[in-house]
Enzyme design. Structure first.
Site, PDB file in Angstrom:
ATOM      1  N   HIS A 119       0.848  -1.208   0.000  1.00 19.17           N
ATOM      2  CA  HIS A 119       0.000   0.000   0.000  1.00 19.17           C
ATOM      3  C   HIS A 119       0.885   1.260   0.000  1.00 19.17           C
ATOM      4  O   HIS A 119       0.625   2.216  -0.740  1.00 19.17           O
ATOM      5  CB  HIS A 119      -0.871   0.067   1.270  1.00 19.17           C
ATOM      6  CG  HIS A 119      -1.920  -0.990   1.381  1.00 19.17           C
ATOM      7  ND1 HIS A 119      -2.092  -1.736   2.516  1.00 19.17           N
ATOM      8  CD2 HIS A 119      -2.881  -1.399   0.519  1.00 19.17           C
ATOM      9  CE1 HIS A 119      -3.105  -2.568   2.363  1.00 19.17           C
ATOM     10  NE2 HIS A 119      -3.602  -2.390   1.140  1.00 19.17           N
TER      11      HIS A 119
ATOM     12  N   LYS B 179     -16.525  -6.671   7.155  1.00 22.06           N
ATOM     13  CA  LYS B 179     -15.499  -7.562   7.724  1.00 22.06           C
ATOM     14  C   LYS B 179     -15.183  -7.115   9.140  1.00 22.06           C
ATOM     15  O   LYS B 179     -15.169  -5.924   9.418  1.00 22.06           O
ATOM     16  CB  LYS B 179     -14.190  -7.456   6.931  1.00 22.06           C
ATOM     17  CG  LYS B 179     -14.287  -7.747   5.468  1.00 22.06           C
ATOM     18  CD  LYS B 179     -12.939  -7.418   4.821  1.00 22.06           C
ATOM     19  CE  LYS B 179     -13.081  -6.961   3.391  1.00 22.06           C
ATOM     20  NZ  LYS B 179     -11.906  -6.317   2.851  1.00 22.06           N
TER      21      LYS B 179
ATOM     22  N   SER C  74      -3.055  -7.534   3.366  1.00 23.79           N
ATOM     23  CA  SER C  74      -3.291  -7.317   4.803  1.00 23.79           C
ATOM     24  C   SER C  74      -3.761  -8.619   5.436  1.00 23.79           C
ATOM     25  O   SER C  74      -3.360  -8.976   6.541  1.00 23.79           O
ATOM     26  CB  SER C  74      -4.362  -6.247   5.010  1.00 23.79           C
ATOM     27  OG  SER C  74      -3.979  -5.048   4.417  1.00 23.79           O
TER      28      SER C  74
HETATM   29  O1  PNS Z   1      -9.069  -2.657   0.154  1.00 25.79           O
HETATM   30  P1  PNS Z   1     -10.435  -3.170  -0.170  1.00 25.79           P
HETATM   31  O2  PNS Z   1     -11.069  -3.743   1.057  1.00 25.79           O
HETATM   32  O3  PNS Z   1     -10.436  -4.136  -1.314  1.00 25.79           O
HETATM   33  O4  PNS Z   1     -11.304  -1.884  -0.604  1.00 25.79           O
HETATM   34  C1  PNS Z   1     -12.588  -2.019  -1.124  1.00 25.79           C
HETATM   35  C2  PNS Z   1     -13.292  -0.644  -1.258  1.00 25.79           C
HETATM   36  C3  PNS Z   1     -13.306   0.087   0.077  1.00 25.79           C
HETATM   37  C4  PNS Z   1     -12.554   0.193  -2.278  1.00 25.79           C
HETATM   38  C5  PNS Z   1     -14.743  -0.931  -1.753  1.00 25.79           C
HETATM   39  O5  PNS Z   1     -15.335  -1.889  -0.942  1.00 25.79           O
HETATM   40  C6  PNS Z   1     -15.642   0.309  -1.803  1.00 25.79           C
HETATM   41  O6  PNS Z   1     -15.402   1.221  -2.545  1.00 25.79           O
HETATM   42  N1  PNS Z   1     -16.703   0.314  -0.986  1.00 25.79           N
HETATM   43  C7  PNS Z   1     -17.621   1.436  -0.891  1.00 25.79           C
HETATM   44  C8  PNS Z   1     -19.000   1.070  -1.410  1.00 25.79           C
HETATM   45  C9  PNS Z   1     -19.145   1.324  -2.886  1.00 25.79           C
HETATM   46  O7  PNS Z   1     -18.897   2.407  -3.380  1.00 25.79           O
HETATM   47  N2  PNS Z   1     -19.560   0.283  -3.646  1.00 25.79           N
HETATM   48  C10 PNS Z   1     -19.796   0.380  -5.073  1.00 25.79           C
HETATM   49  C11 PNS Z   1     -18.565   0.086  -5.893  1.00 25.79           C
HETATM   50  S1  PNS Z   1     -18.172  -1.619  -5.874  1.00 25.79           S
END
Ligand code: PNS
Length: 175
Positions: free
Chosen positions: A23, A47, A134
Site C-alpha cells: 500500500h 469484515k 493485509s
Molecule cells: O481494500 P479493499 O477492502 O479491497 O477496498 C474495497 C473498497 C473500500 C474500495 C470498496 O469496498 C468500496 O469502494 N466500498 C464502498 C462502497 C461502494 O462504493 N460500492 C460500489 C462500488 S463496488
C-alpha cells in the site's frame, strides 16, 4: 481528462487493516503522480477488522506524513459520491496479480456507471510487494511468522501490541 496531473485530486480507498508496504509503495507512486492524494478508509466495512478505523487512520498518518500532498480520511456510503464531495476525479487502486483483476474490473465499471466523470487508475506496486495482502500479513503474524519487511515498523509494533493484548485477554477469560 483535461486537468493537468498536478491539479488532480485522487482518492486511494481501501480497508488498510493494516497498511502494508505494498500500500505504501502505491501511496508513494500516487503522491508523485497527482496534485493531492487522499488515502481513505471505508468506515462501514462488514469484515470484522483487527484495528478500528481511528487506529488505522493513526497508523496511516504515521507513515504518510513524509508526503506533503497526502491526506488521510475515512468514508462511508458510495465511494464515487465521497470522491465527488472531495472534488476528486481519480480513484487509485493497486493491482498485484491477475487474480485481483476481476474484482477490480467489476468495481471500476460499476463506479464508472455511477459517475462516468470519475476515472479509476490502476497502478502496480513494486514486484517485491506483489504477494503481500493485509489478510495474509495478519494470518502469518497470528501464527507466529515473521512479518518484518512486509509492513512498516510502526505497524509491526502495533500488531505486536494488539496480538499480545488479545492473547492475554483470552487467557484471562479462560481463567
Ligand atoms: O481494500 P479493499 O477492502 O479491497 O477496498 C474495497 C473498497 C473500500 C474500495 C470498496 O469496498 C468500496 O469502494 N466500498 C464502498 C462502497 C461502494 O462504493 N460500492 C460500489 C462500488 S463496488
Amino acid at each position: 481528462m483535461s486537468q493537468k496531473p498536478s491539479s488532480i485530486v485522487a482518492i486511494y480507498p481501501g480497508s488498510f487493516d493494516p497498511i502494508t508496504n505494498g500500500h505504501l509503495d502505491l501511496v508513494q507512486r500516487g503522491a508523485r503522480m497527482f496534485g493531492k492524494l487522499i488515502v481513505s478508509i471505508l468506515r462501514n466495512d462488514a469484515k470484522e477488522p483487527l484495528f478500528s478505523v481511528e487506529e488505522r487512520m493513526d497508523m496511516l498518518r504515521e507513515v504518510v506524513g513524509v508526503y506533503s500532498n497526502v491526506e488521510v480520511d475515512c468514508f462511508d456510503g458510495l465511494l464515487v459520491d465521497y470522491a465527488a464531495a472531495r472534488s476528486a476525479t481519480v480513484l487509485l487502486r493497486g493491482i498485484r496479480a491477475i487474480s485481483d483483476y476481476e474484482y477490480e474490473l467489476q468495481m471500476a465499471l460499476m463506479n464508472r456507471r455511477l459517475r462516468p466523470e470519475i476515472e479509476t487508475v490502476f497502478m502496480m506496486a513494486n514486484e517485491a510487494y506483489s504477494f503481500i495482502s493485509s489478510r495474509m500479513v495478519k494470518q502469518v503474524y497470528s501464527l507466529g511468522g515473521n512479518i518484518s519487511g512486509l509492513v512498516p515498523p510502526s505497524v509491526e509494533a502495533r500488531m505486536h501490541h494488539r496480538m499480545h493484548h488479545r492473547m492475554a485477554k483470552t487467557k484471562t477469560e479462560r481463567g
